[in-house]
Enzyme design. Structure first.
Site, PDB file in Angstrom:
ATOM      1  CB  SER A   1      -1.058   0.238   1.357  1.00 22.08           C
ATOM      2  OG  SER A   1      -1.548   1.248   1.441  1.00 22.08           O
TER       3      SER A   1
ATOM      4  CE1 TYR B   1      -3.838  -2.024   5.444  1.00 20.24           C
ATOM      5  CE2 TYR B   1      -3.220  -0.157   4.668  1.00 20.24           C
ATOM      6  CZ  TYR B   1      -3.549  -0.868   4.371  1.00 20.24           C
ATOM      7  OH  TYR B   1      -4.254  -1.294   3.147  1.00 20.24           O
TER       8      TYR B   1
ATOM      9  CE  LYS C   1      -1.504  -3.648   3.051  1.00 18.65           C
ATOM     10  NZ  LYS C   1      -1.938  -5.028   2.360  1.00 18.65           N
TER      11      LYS C   1
END
Length: 256
Positions: A143, A155, A159
């Site tokens: 991402s 997150y 990622k």
């Protein structure tokens, strides 16, 4: 003749969103497809909607990608029912966003478990078959948030971890005819981003417009944009590419 005639693709977290868009593209280009999702009934329903070409098959498989036994069973079921495995797309993901001082240990562990541990377990299970046949493609979904995003310490870390994982597998598995790459999406319209708009007390259209204005190409992305990159990296035409992360984000990462 499709690029994936006779190939079998496994896409995790593909009952909806980017995963389903990617599964659809594989099906359109001739692949048999296994939709792997935590919700087996949703996976089966999604598999039934794929636009399969003549001779191809699709199945829905329920699996918890953060659990080793569940992953092993899922991969073996795919091999048994579809006859093998040639492509793995590690797309399954969740968010548990919060600022660091509010983020719980569970928030951290859940996100790491699905994104990083899930990619590890699925890749480990698939590579056994890939090494034996000396052929395989792994595409991991990272991402643009890997570059840092407020409220997403878990997150973002997961990622960016995916990118390091991808580079390492590229080195380890290349000698066995296996290509490993990653795609890092920017803002993509999915149920998840629509839910984010609601959480921010914004109309989805307004939220999408703001995100479109934030990148050089001045539009938002769609699952089809990610599917195009994933299928390119899964095709034989990209066999000289490995260990790379391609940002598919309308250029927003250029200013990061």
């Amino acid at each position: 003749m499709g690029r994936f005639d006779g190939r079998i693709a496994v896409i995790t977290g593909s009952a909806r969103g980017i995963g389903f868009g990617t599964a659809t593209r594989f099906a359109e280009e001739g692949a048999s497809v296994a939709i792997v999702d935590l919700d087996e009934s949703a996976a089966a329903e999604a598999a039934a909607r794929l636009p399969l070409v003549e001779g191809a098959k699709a199945i829905g498989v329920g699996a918890n990608v953060s659990d080793g036994a569940s992953v092993e069973a899922a991969v073996e079921r795919v091999v048994s029912e579809l006859g093998g495995i040639h492509v793995l797309v590690n797309n399954a993901g969740i968010t548990r966003d919060n600022l660091l001082f509010k983020m719980t240990e569970e928030d951290w562990d859940l996100v790491m478990g699905v994104h990083l541990k899930g990619a590890f377990l699925m890749s480990k299970a698939a590579q056994k078959h890939f090494v034996e046949q000396r052929y395989g493609k792994i595409v991991n979904i990272s991402s643009v948030s890997a570059l840092g995003n407020r409220g997403q310490a878990n997150y973002s870390a997961a990622k960016m971890g995916i990118q390091g994982f991808t580079r390492t597998l590229g080195i380890e598995l290349g000698p066995f005819g296996i290509n490993v790459n990653a795609v890092a999406p920017g803002f993509i319209v999915t149920e998840m981003t629509e839910a984010t708009a609601v959480r921010l007390k914004m109309e989805p259209d307004e939220f999408f417009k703001l995100n479109a204005e934030a990148n050089p190409v001045r539009r938002i992305g769609y699952p089809e944009d990610i599917a195009a990159a994933v299928t390119f990296l899964s095709a034989d035409e990209s066999s000289y590419i490995t260990g790379q992360t391609i940002y598919v984000d309308g250029g927003v990462s250029l200013g990061t």
